[in-house]
Every structure is written in structure tokens, then in C-alpha cells.
Scaffold this motif. Structure first.
Motif, PDB file in Angstrom:
ATOM      1  N   THR A   1       1.012  -1.416  -0.310  1.00  0.00           N
ATOM      2  CA  THR A   1      -0.017   0.486   0.135  1.00  0.00           C
ATOM      3  C   THR A   1       0.994   1.441   0.208  1.00  0.00           C
ATOM      4  O   THR A   1       2.341   1.107   0.205  1.00  0.00           O
ATOM      5  CB  THR A   1      -1.304   0.190   1.365  1.00  0.00           C
ATOM      6  OG1 THR A   1      -0.342  -0.105   2.398  1.00  0.00           O
ATOM      7  CG2 THR A   1      -1.943  -1.442   1.826  1.00  0.00           C
ATOM      8  N   ARG A   2       0.255   2.324  -0.653  1.00  0.00           N
ATOM      9  CA  ARG A   2       0.820   3.665  -0.186  1.00  0.00           C
ATOM     10  C   ARG A   2       0.888   3.997   1.015  1.00  0.00           C
ATOM     11  O   ARG A   2       0.889   4.075   2.257  1.00  0.00           O
ATOM     12  CB  ARG A   2      -0.043   4.435  -1.422  1.00  0.00           C
ATOM     13  CG  ARG A   2       0.465   6.123  -1.263  1.00  0.00           C
ATOM     14  CD  ARG A   2      -0.320   6.528  -2.386  1.00  0.00           C
ATOM     15  NE  ARG A   2      -1.252   6.982  -0.990  1.00  0.00           N
ATOM     16  CZ  ARG A   2      -1.805   8.294  -0.316  1.00  0.00           C
ATOM     17  NH1 ARG A   2      -0.782   9.082  -0.923  1.00  0.00           N
ATOM     18  NH2 ARG A   2      -2.903   8.414  -0.012  1.00  0.00           N
ATOM     19  N   SER A   3       2.678   4.812   1.033  1.00  0.00           N
ATOM     20  CA  SER A   3       3.110   5.044   1.763  1.00  0.00           C
ATOM     21  C   SER A   3       3.571   6.357   2.239  1.00  0.00           C
ATOM     22  O   SER A   3       3.210   7.454   1.271  1.00  0.00           O
ATOM     23  CB  SER A   3       4.475   4.643   2.241  1.00  0.00           C
ATOM     24  OG  SER A   3       4.926   5.308   1.745  1.00  0.00           O
ATOM     25  N   LEU A   4       3.529   7.516   3.904  1.00  0.00           N
ATOM     26  CA  LEU A   4       3.607   8.875   3.763  1.00  0.00           C
ATOM     27  C   LEU A   4       5.285   8.891   3.245  1.00  0.00           C
ATOM     28  O   LEU A   4       5.095  10.369   3.084  1.00  0.00           O
ATOM     29  CB  LEU A   4       3.263   9.064   5.061  1.00  0.00           C
ATOM     30  CG  LEU A   4       2.302   9.637   5.253  1.00  0.00           C
ATOM     31  CD1 LEU A   4       1.881   9.832   7.090  1.00  0.00           C
ATOM     32  CD2 LEU A   4       1.874  10.545   5.078  1.00  0.00           C
ATOM     33  N   ALA A   5       5.813   8.040   2.660  1.00  0.00           N
ATOM     34  CA  ALA A   5       7.467   8.590   2.579  1.00  0.00           C
ATOM     35  C   ALA A   5       7.087   8.712   0.774  1.00  0.00           C
ATOM     36  O   ALA A   5       7.399   7.539  -0.040  1.00  0.00           O
ATOM     37  CB  ALA A   5       8.284   7.463   2.801  1.00  0.00           C
ATOM     38  N   ALA A   6       6.876   9.367   0.218  1.00  0.00           N
ATOM     39  CA  ALA A   6       7.116   9.435  -1.382  1.00  0.00           C
ATOM     40  C   ALA A   6       6.127   8.494  -1.867  1.00  0.00           C
ATOM     41  O   ALA A   6       6.712   8.738  -3.228  1.00  0.00           O
ATOM     42  CB  ALA A   6       8.823   9.647  -1.811  1.00  0.00           C
ATOM     43  N   ASN A   7       5.067   8.729  -1.925  1.00  0.00           N
ATOM     44  CA  ASN A   7       4.235   7.669  -2.020  1.00  0.00           C
ATOM     45  C   ASN A   7       4.573   6.060  -2.162  1.00  0.00           C
ATOM     46  O   ASN A   7       4.385   5.375  -3.363  1.00  0.00           O
ATOM     47  CB  ASN A   7       3.780   8.361  -2.970  1.00  0.00           C
ATOM     48  CG  ASN A   7       2.660   9.143  -2.777  1.00  0.00           C
ATOM     49  OD1 ASN A   7       1.911   9.431  -1.938  1.00  0.00           O
ATOM     50  ND2 ASN A   7       2.697  10.207  -3.811  1.00  0.00           N
ATOM     51  N   ILE A   8       5.929   5.448  -1.631  1.00  0.00           N
ATOM     52  CA  ILE A   8       6.470   4.969  -1.953  1.00  0.00           C
ATOM     53  C   ILE A   8       5.504   3.794  -1.696  1.00  0.00           C
ATOM     54  O   ILE A   8       4.931   3.704  -0.641  1.00  0.00           O
ATOM     55  CB  ILE A   8       7.868   4.515  -1.405  1.00  0.00           C
ATOM     56  CG1 ILE A   8       8.721   5.441  -2.424  1.00  0.00           C
ATOM     57  CG2 ILE A   8       8.070   2.696  -1.143  1.00  0.00           C
ATOM     58  CD1 ILE A   8      10.343   5.802  -1.199  1.00  0.00           C
ATOM     59  N   ILE A   9       5.742   2.054  -2.230  1.00  0.00           N
ATOM     60  CA  ILE A   9       4.309   1.062  -1.804  1.00  0.00           C
ATOM     61  C   ILE A   9       5.015   0.610  -1.331  1.00  0.00           C
ATOM     62  O   ILE A   9       6.495  -0.114  -1.392  1.00  0.00           O
ATOM     63  CB  ILE A   9       3.605   0.402  -3.477  1.00  0.00           C
ATOM     64  CG1 ILE A   9       3.334   1.693  -4.155  1.00  0.00           C
ATOM     65  CG2 ILE A   9       2.490  -0.728  -3.040  1.00  0.00           C
ATOM     66  CD1 ILE A   9       2.694   1.792  -3.394  1.00  0.00           C
ATOM     67  N   LEU A  10       4.851   0.162   0.233  1.00  0.00           N
ATOM     68  CA  LEU A  10       5.478  -0.865   1.020  1.00  0.00           C
ATOM     69  C   LEU A  10       5.139  -2.172   0.857  1.00  0.00           C
ATOM     70  O   LEU A  10       3.742  -1.815   1.025  1.00  0.00           O
ATOM     71  CB  LEU A  10       5.519  -0.656   2.811  1.00  0.00           C
ATOM     72  CG  LEU A  10       6.094   1.270   2.800  1.00  0.00           C
ATOM     73  CD1 LEU A  10       6.652   1.688   4.284  1.00  0.00           C
ATOM     74  CD2 LEU A  10       7.362   0.973   2.306  1.00  0.00           C
TER      75      LEU A  10
ATOM     76  N   GLY B   1       8.882  -4.343   3.168  1.00  0.00           N
ATOM     77  CA  GLY B   1       9.156  -2.703   3.012  1.00  0.00           C
ATOM     78  C   GLY B   1       8.457  -2.125   1.215  1.00  0.00           C
ATOM     79  O   GLY B   1       8.491  -2.223   0.682  1.00  0.00           O
ATOM     80  N   LEU B   2      10.098  -1.314   0.928  1.00  0.00           N
ATOM     81  CA  LEU B   2      10.574  -0.825  -0.036  1.00  0.00           C
ATOM     82  C   LEU B   2      10.822  -1.978  -1.248  1.00  0.00           C
ATOM     83  O   LEU B   2      11.859  -2.883  -0.467  1.00  0.00           O
ATOM     84  CB  LEU B   2      12.331   0.238  -0.147  1.00  0.00           C
ATOM     85  CG  LEU B   2      12.760   0.133  -1.347  1.00  0.00           C
ATOM     86  CD1 LEU B   2      11.184   0.535  -2.059  1.00  0.00           C
ATOM     87  CD2 LEU B   2      13.515   0.577  -1.094  1.00  0.00           C
ATOM     88  N   LEU B   3      10.197  -2.222  -1.673  1.00  0.00           N
ATOM     89  CA  LEU B   3      10.749  -3.278  -3.173  1.00  0.00           C
ATOM     90  C   LEU B   3      10.370  -2.930  -4.738  1.00  0.00           C
ATOM     91  O   LEU B   3      10.269  -1.426  -4.573  1.00  0.00           O
ATOM     92  CB  LEU B   3       9.427  -4.549  -3.063  1.00  0.00           C
ATOM     93  CG  LEU B   3       9.907  -5.120  -2.030  1.00  0.00           C
ATOM     94  CD1 LEU B   3       8.011  -5.950  -1.884  1.00  0.00           C
ATOM     95  CD2 LEU B   3      10.853  -5.934  -1.528  1.00  0.00           C
ATOM     96  N   TYR B   4      11.239  -3.247  -5.951  1.00  0.00           N
ATOM     97  CA  TYR B   4      11.317  -2.934  -6.535  1.00  0.00           C
ATOM     98  C   TYR B   4      10.024  -3.814  -7.839  1.00  0.00           C
ATOM     99  O   TYR B   4      10.497  -4.786  -7.839  1.00  0.00           O
ATOM    100  CB  TYR B   4      12.280  -2.705  -7.341  1.00  0.00           C
ATOM    101  CG  TYR B   4      13.375  -2.153  -6.760  1.00  0.00           C
ATOM    102  CD1 TYR B   4      13.435  -0.810  -7.184  1.00  0.00           C
ATOM    103  CD2 TYR B   4      14.403  -2.497  -5.525  1.00  0.00           C
ATOM    104  CE1 TYR B   4      14.254   1.178  -6.371  1.00  0.00           C
ATOM    105  CE2 TYR B   4      14.902  -1.389  -5.351  1.00  0.00           C
ATOM    106  CZ  TYR B   4      14.787  -0.234  -5.179  1.00  0.00           C
ATOM    107  OH  TYR B   4      16.224   0.777  -4.822  1.00  0.00           O
ATOM    108  N   TYR B   5       9.483  -2.773  -8.166  1.00  0.00           N
ATOM    109  CA  TYR B   5       8.261  -4.225  -9.152  1.00  0.00           C
ATOM    110  C   TYR B   5       8.055  -4.460 -10.309  1.00  0.00           C
ATOM    111  O   TYR B   5       8.698  -2.770 -11.358  1.00  0.00           O
ATOM    112  CB  TYR B   5       6.787  -3.340  -8.051  1.00  0.00           C
ATOM    113  CG  TYR B   5       6.472  -3.441  -7.088  1.00  0.00           C
ATOM    114  CD1 TYR B   5       5.936  -4.924  -6.715  1.00  0.00           C
ATOM    115  CD2 TYR B   5       6.580  -2.171  -6.012  1.00  0.00           C
ATOM    116  CE1 TYR B   5       5.636  -5.189  -5.417  1.00  0.00           C
ATOM    117  CE2 TYR B   5       6.277  -2.692  -5.130  1.00  0.00           C
ATOM    118  CZ  TYR B   5       6.187  -3.691  -4.585  1.00  0.00           C
ATOM    119  OH  TYR B   5       5.750  -4.253  -3.030  1.00  0.00           O
TER     120      TYR B   5
END
Ligand code: SF4
Ligand code: SF4
Length: 297
Positions: free
Chosen positions: A139-148, A153-157
């Protein structure tokens, strides 16, 4: 295999088995997570021309994979250029390419890699962030809208469209961001770790608020400012440097510009050589989501 047999679809039981088989293949090909989205789930989110079946007519499923970029060791290196160089090695792209090949050669259905790269400035033909959300991977996060992702946590899709009908996953019911620790931080200090790392009112890129239910109420992300800080090397820097080099009349100075660290790193970035892709991970470095996965001896 004939066109007719290619467009005929497996029954429900076979679709369930094929979905499992494809997910296992993706994981063995380098994905950390994999989900399948319904191509019509895009209808309410994006305009015509940007939906999976606009890009591959007859798309029945969108398979999305997520891979970790930096290793746990890279996150802990005091030399930040390690993250810059090793932060993103396209493992997700390699996994999705193998998956698309496998679907076409082994199962006889059409498949293509989703075009995620920003061929139109900041407006890619297809949003990989939305794909990850619709496939139930984050889901979208407060950090630069990165999807966590809840585990990593941070992944590349990366994603693949196919005319093969598979079982579709649901979106996550629970927001990944904000973490309970961040809700507590917001209630006590009025900020979260990511926003505190890059506050917009102090020259940074992030702002936001959390409501009484512990959910994101408002979020702000200054993308232009972030890009100028986090992605100094790439197409833009190459174009800028090239224009200056071509306009330089002094041959010695021109040669120095060509050999410079700045131009070399810009060339490396655009050739997908293992070099600078992103130079700032600070909002993610402080994020508690996925930290457990990076705790190694
Ligand atoms: S990547 Fe860096 S510049 Fe961009 S929002 Fe995160 S901390 Fe700020
Ligand atoms: S630090 Fe991570 S979990 Fe916490 S608010 Fe920021 S992005 Fe969300």
C-alpha cells in the motif's frame, strides 16, 4: 499451437494450479513476492490508453513481482555510494522477463513485460505502483508515496500482461503505512520518521498527517525536489552535460568535461551499467517496515 487453443482458457481448477505454478516460477526466477491482478481493476483508476488490455489486447491477468534491491549489508554500509550503485539491479525485470518467456513458450499464451519506464517524462504508460497495489503486494506510504510491502518494505516492481486467465488476488485490507511506531511518533511529536528525515517546511520533500484511526489523512510529496536530490545522474543529467560539452569551443576543456566524474556517472546511469540510479534512500532508511528482514548477523 493454434490461435483458438491459445485463447481458450483453463477451467477454475486448472487456473488455480497454473496460478500456483506461475507464482512458484516467479519466486525461483528472483522475485521476493508475486501477485496477480484483474486487468479490469485499472478501469476506475487510470484513463483509457493506460490499462493493461490497451497495451496487450485480450489481457486476462496482470502478474506483478517485487524484488528487494539493496542487500541488508548494503543498507548498513557507511559508504552511501554502495546503495547508489547496488541499490537497484533490475532483478525484478529479469524475473518478469523469464516469466513472460515461460508463459509464451510453455503455456502458449501471449505475454509481455509491462512498460514501466518513464518514456513520457514523469508519466509512464503504465503505473507499476498501482500494479503492486492492485495485485495485493503493498500500500501507499507517507514516504514519497512509495508502495510498502508488509514483509519487506521497499521493493522494486515489474509486471507482465498475459492473455492467460489466472486466479486474481485481492488488494491488501490493512494499510502497511503508517507502522504503529509511526502513529505513536505522530501523536507525541507531530511527525513520523520519514517526514522527519525530509520535512518539506525545512527544504525537504515530505509532509503528512495521521487521523484518529491511525490512517494516512493527508500526504504531501514534492516529486520535483526529490528527483533533483535523489536522481542526479540519469537521462536529464546526460542531456544537460551533453549540451554543455557540444557547446564548448575549448578542446582541452571539452575533453576534461567528457572525462569528468559527472559525465561518466551520467553515461553509466543511462546505459544501465551497474552505476548510479538513485542517490537518496533516507526516508526509507528510517522506515520500520521491513527492517526485520534486514536484521542479519
Ligand atoms: S528519497 Fe530522499 S529526497 Fe526523496 S523524499 Fe526520500 S528522503 Fe526526501
Ligand atoms: S516511516 Fe515508513 S511506516 Fe512510518 S510513516 Fe514513514 S513510510 Fe510510513
Amino acid at each position: 499451437m493454434s490461435e483458438t487453443s491459445r485463447t481458450s482458457q483453463p477451467d477454475e481448477t486448472d487456473a488455480a494450479g497454473l496460478t500456483l505454478q506461475i507464482k512458484q516460477f516467479a519466486l525461483s526466477a528472483g522475485a521476493d513476492v508475486v501477485g496477480v491482478a484483474d486487468p479490469h481493476a485499472w478501469d476506475e483508476h487510470v484513463p483509457e490508453g493506460h490499462r493493461p488490455y490497451d497495451i496487450l489486447p485480450g489481457t486476462e491477468s496482470v502478474i506483478v513481482v517485487g524484488s528487494r534491491g539493496p542487500t541488508a549489508g548494503a543498507w548498513r554500509s557507511p559508504l552511501h555510494r554502495v546503495m547508489e550503485v547496488n541499490g537497484y539491479d533490475f532483478r525484478n525485470d529479469a524475473a518478469i522477463h523469464r516469466l513472460a518467456d515461460n508463459i509464451e513458450t510453455q503455456l502458449g499464451y501471449k505475454a509481455i513485460q509491462a512498460p514501466g519506464l518513464p518514456t513520457g517524462g514523469h508519466q509512464p504508460p503504465f503505473s507499476m505502483m498501482l500494479a503492486a497495489v492492485l495485485a495485493g503486494l503493498g500500500t501507499r506510504s507517507l514516504a514519497a508515496n512509495i508502495i510498502l510491502n508488509p514483509k519487506f518494505g521497499l521493493l522494486y516492481y515489474s509486471a507482465c500482461f498475459t492473455t492467460l486467465k489466472l486466479e486474481h488476488d485481492c488488494m491488501l485490507e490493512q494499510d502497511v503505512c503508517p507502522h504503529t511506531m509511526c502513529v505513536e511518533s505522530y501523536r507525541r511529536f507531530g511527525t513520523t520518521p520519514c517526514i522527519a528525515a525530509c520535512p518539506s517546511d525545512e527544504g525537504g520533500c515530505l509532509d503528512g498527517s495521521i487521523d484518529d484511526d491511525g490512517r494516512i489523512d493527508y500526504s504531501y510529496y514534492d516529486r520535483e525536489r526529490c528527483v533533483s536530490r535523489a536522481m542526479n545522474f540519469g537521462i536529464n543529467s546526460f542531456q544537460k552535460a551533453l549540451a554543455q560539452i557540444v557547446a564548448e569551443d575549448d578542446k582541452d576543456k571539452q575533453s576534461t568535461m567528457v572525462q569528468s566524474d559527472f559525465f561518466s556517472r551520467s553515461c553509466s546511469a543511462i546505459t544501465h551499467y551497474k552505476e548510479s540510479v538513485a542517490q537518496c534512500f533516507e526516508c526509507m532508511r528510517v522506515c520500520p517496515i521491513g527492517r526485520q528482514e534486514r536484521k542479519l548477523r
